[in-house]
Design an enzyme around this catalytic site. Sequence first.
Site, PDB file in Angstrom:
ATOM      1  CE1 TYR A 100      33.713 -17.919  30.951  1.00  0.00           C
ATOM      2  CE2 TYR A 100      35.955 -18.440  29.950  1.00  0.00           C
ATOM      3  CZ  TYR A 100      34.576 -18.430  29.910  1.00  0.00           C
ATOM      4  OH  TYR A 100      34.032 -18.856  28.762  1.00  0.00           O
ATOM      5  CG  ASN A 111      21.868 -16.153  29.822  1.00  0.00           C
ATOM      6  OD1 ASN A 111      22.398 -16.285  28.798  1.00  0.00           O
ATOM      7  ND2 ASN A 111      20.972 -15.378  29.958  1.00  0.00           N
ATOM      8  CG  HIS A 127      26.026 -22.899  26.806  1.00  0.00           C
ATOM      9  ND1 HIS A 127      25.643 -21.727  26.241  1.00  0.00           N
ATOM     10  CD2 HIS A 127      25.652 -24.008  26.192  1.00  0.00           C
ATOM     11  CE1 HIS A 127      25.115 -22.178  25.025  1.00  0.00           C
ATOM     12  NE2 HIS A 127      25.072 -23.366  24.968  1.00  0.00           N
ATOM     13  CB  THR A 183      18.964 -16.844  22.389  1.00  0.00           C
ATOM     14  OG1 THR A 183      20.175 -17.282  21.807  1.00  0.00           O
ATOM     15  CG2 THR A 183      17.754 -17.323  21.853  1.00  0.00           C
ATOM     16  CB  SER A 184      22.245 -14.337  18.563  1.00  0.00           C
ATOM     17  OG  SER A 184      22.960 -15.203  18.943  1.00  0.00           O
ATOM     18  CG  ASN A 217      16.405 -10.856  20.091  1.00  0.00           C
ATOM     19  OD1 ASN A 217      16.831  -9.730  19.890  1.00  0.00           O
ATOM     20  ND2 ASN A 217      16.775 -11.960  20.202  1.00  0.00           N
TER      21      ASN A 217
HETATM   22  P1  OAD Z   1      24.281 -13.363  21.977  1.00  0.00           P
HETATM   23  O1  OAD Z   1      25.025 -12.332  22.544  1.00  0.00           O
HETATM   24  O2  OAD Z   1      24.622 -14.099  20.844  1.00  0.00           O
HETATM   25  O3  OAD Z   1      22.818 -12.793  21.503  1.00  0.00           O
HETATM   26  C1  OAD Z   1      22.064 -12.022  22.510  1.00  0.00           C
HETATM   27  C2  OAD Z   1      20.833 -11.593  21.804  1.00  0.00           C
HETATM   28  O4  OAD Z   1      19.904 -10.959  22.659  1.00  0.00           O
HETATM   29  C3  OAD Z   1      20.715 -11.103  20.480  1.00  0.00           C
HETATM   30  O5  OAD Z   1      19.847 -11.433  19.614  1.00  0.00           O
HETATM   31  C4  OAD Z   1      20.152  -9.570  20.896  1.00  0.00           C
HETATM   32  O6  OAD Z   1      19.372  -8.865  19.718  1.00  0.00           O
HETATM   33  C5  OAD Z   1      19.354  -9.785  22.058  1.00  0.00           C
HETATM   34  N1  OAD Z   1      18.931  -8.645  22.928  1.00  0.00           N
HETATM   35  C6  OAD Z   1      19.999  -7.916  23.481  1.00  0.00           C
HETATM   36  N2  OAD Z   1      19.463  -7.036  24.597  1.00  0.00           N
HETATM   37  C7  OAD Z   1      18.154  -7.663  24.611  1.00  0.00           C
HETATM   38  C8  OAD Z   1      16.935  -7.303  25.495  1.00  0.00           C
HETATM   39  N3  OAD Z   1      17.232  -6.203  26.501  1.00  0.00           N
HETATM   40  N4  OAD Z   1      15.826  -7.917  25.310  1.00  0.00           N
HETATM   41  C9  OAD Z   1      15.768  -8.927  24.290  1.00  0.00           C
HETATM   42  N5  OAD Z   1      16.678  -9.072  23.694  1.00  0.00           N
HETATM   43  C10 OAD Z   1      17.886  -8.718  23.605  1.00  0.00           C
HETATM   44  O7  OAD Z   1      23.767 -14.349  23.104  1.00  0.00           O
HETATM   45  P2  OAD Z   1      23.389 -15.784  23.132  1.00  0.00           P
HETATM   46  O8  OAD Z   1      22.276 -16.058  22.031  1.00  0.00           O
HETATM   47  O9  OAD Z   1      22.788 -16.286  24.655  1.00  0.00           O
HETATM   48  O10 OAD Z   1      27.753 -19.783  24.623  1.00  0.00           O
HETATM   49  O11 OAD Z   1      24.683 -16.598  22.571  1.00  0.00           O
HETATM   50  C11 OAD Z   1      24.609 -18.111  22.532  1.00  0.00           C
HETATM   51  C12 OAD Z   1      25.953 -18.733  23.465  1.00  0.00           C
HETATM   52  O12 OAD Z   1      26.715 -17.966  22.308  1.00  0.00           O
HETATM   53  C13 OAD Z   1      26.261 -18.121  24.724  1.00  0.00           C
HETATM   54  O13 OAD Z   1      25.608 -19.077  25.739  1.00  0.00           O
HETATM   55  C14 OAD Z   1      27.736 -18.463  24.551  1.00  0.00           C
HETATM   56  C15 OAD Z   1      28.036 -17.604  23.223  1.00  0.00           C
HETATM   57  O14 OAD Z   1      28.884 -17.226  22.894  1.00  0.00           O
HETATM   58  C16 OAD Z   1      28.927 -20.384  25.180  1.00  0.00           C
HETATM   59  O15 OAD Z   1      29.679 -20.042  25.968  1.00  0.00           O
HETATM   60  C17 OAD Z   1      28.955 -21.697  24.774  1.00  0.00           C
END
Ligand code: OAD
Length: 249
Positions: free
Chosen positions: A71, A106, A123, A192-193, A217
């Site tokens: 971190y 984020n 988060h 977000t995924s 996305n």
């Molecule tokens: P992820 O890393 O799971 O997903 C990132 C998403 O962003 C994916 O669907 C990519 O396709 C998309 N992506 C990447 N680059 C991009 C761009 N330039 N423009 C648009 N989309 C893009 O991240 P999160 O969905 O945020 O939680 O993950 C959710 C949570 O899981 C996080 O907050 C964290 C985590 O591990 C905790 O820490 C509790």
Amino acid sequence: MSSPATLPPALLDSLRRAGRVVVLTGAGISAESGVPTFRQAQTGLWAQYDPQELATPAAFRRQPQLVWDWYAWRRELVAGVAPNPGHFALASMEAYVPTFTLITQNVDSLHQRAGSRHVIELHGNIARVKCSREERVVETWPATEERPPRCPDCGAFLRPDVVWFGEALPAAVLHAASEAARLADIFLTIGTSGLVQPAASLPRLAAGNGAVTVEINIEDTPLSPRMDYTLRGPSGVILPMLVERAWPD
Ligand code: OAD
């Protein structure tokens, strides 16, 4: 599916007319600032670690120093990058919409640094630390070589004030996000995924209550099939275009 060059006129119209716009962002919106997403390979010293295994209470119990150091590295990384055009476009959208709520998964403060004012951090925030025993946010602690440092009041380890896998979100934060989703006229899901709950259920909650849903996305996600509009491409390109075309003045 739409490319940015062909933003659907009906979507632009809905945005202009909407009283309540709600946005959910994930790590993808910060990718163009140079912050690696969770499901992307990490860089440098940390390339061998899976963030999903470091961001857990069990990892902190087993290897508190390793988790603290990870971190600390992320905190430094985030402090050294800048918001990108996607963050700035959302900050400007806030000025055009009567009621605008930005919900983010984020922990990097890039939305606030871009000028967004109403941000619900689902988060937590990597810049803060809290006592791992009493959960209280701790502003200052005695200088020490020890990693993690200790809570000045009870001596337990300090930890980042973020939500780890397997931990519950603060109830008030989740309530505020759910209420905003329920009342939304338009709900945008960006970068977000859609794999982590309860954040991933917010678009469905909005859709169930009549919102128009939009996903931005670079690739398909489990949420894509349910969206009214899917805009494929980097959020740093699509969002500025969306704001410019919806509110050309
Ligand atoms: P992820 O890393 O799971 O997903 C990132 C998403 O962003 C994916 O669907 C990519 O396709 C998309 N992506 C990447 N680059 C991009 C761009 N330039 N423009 C648009 N989309 C893009 O991240 P999160 O969905 O945020 O939680 O993950 C959710 C949570 O899981 C996080 O907050 C964290 C985590 O591990 C905790 O820490 C509790």
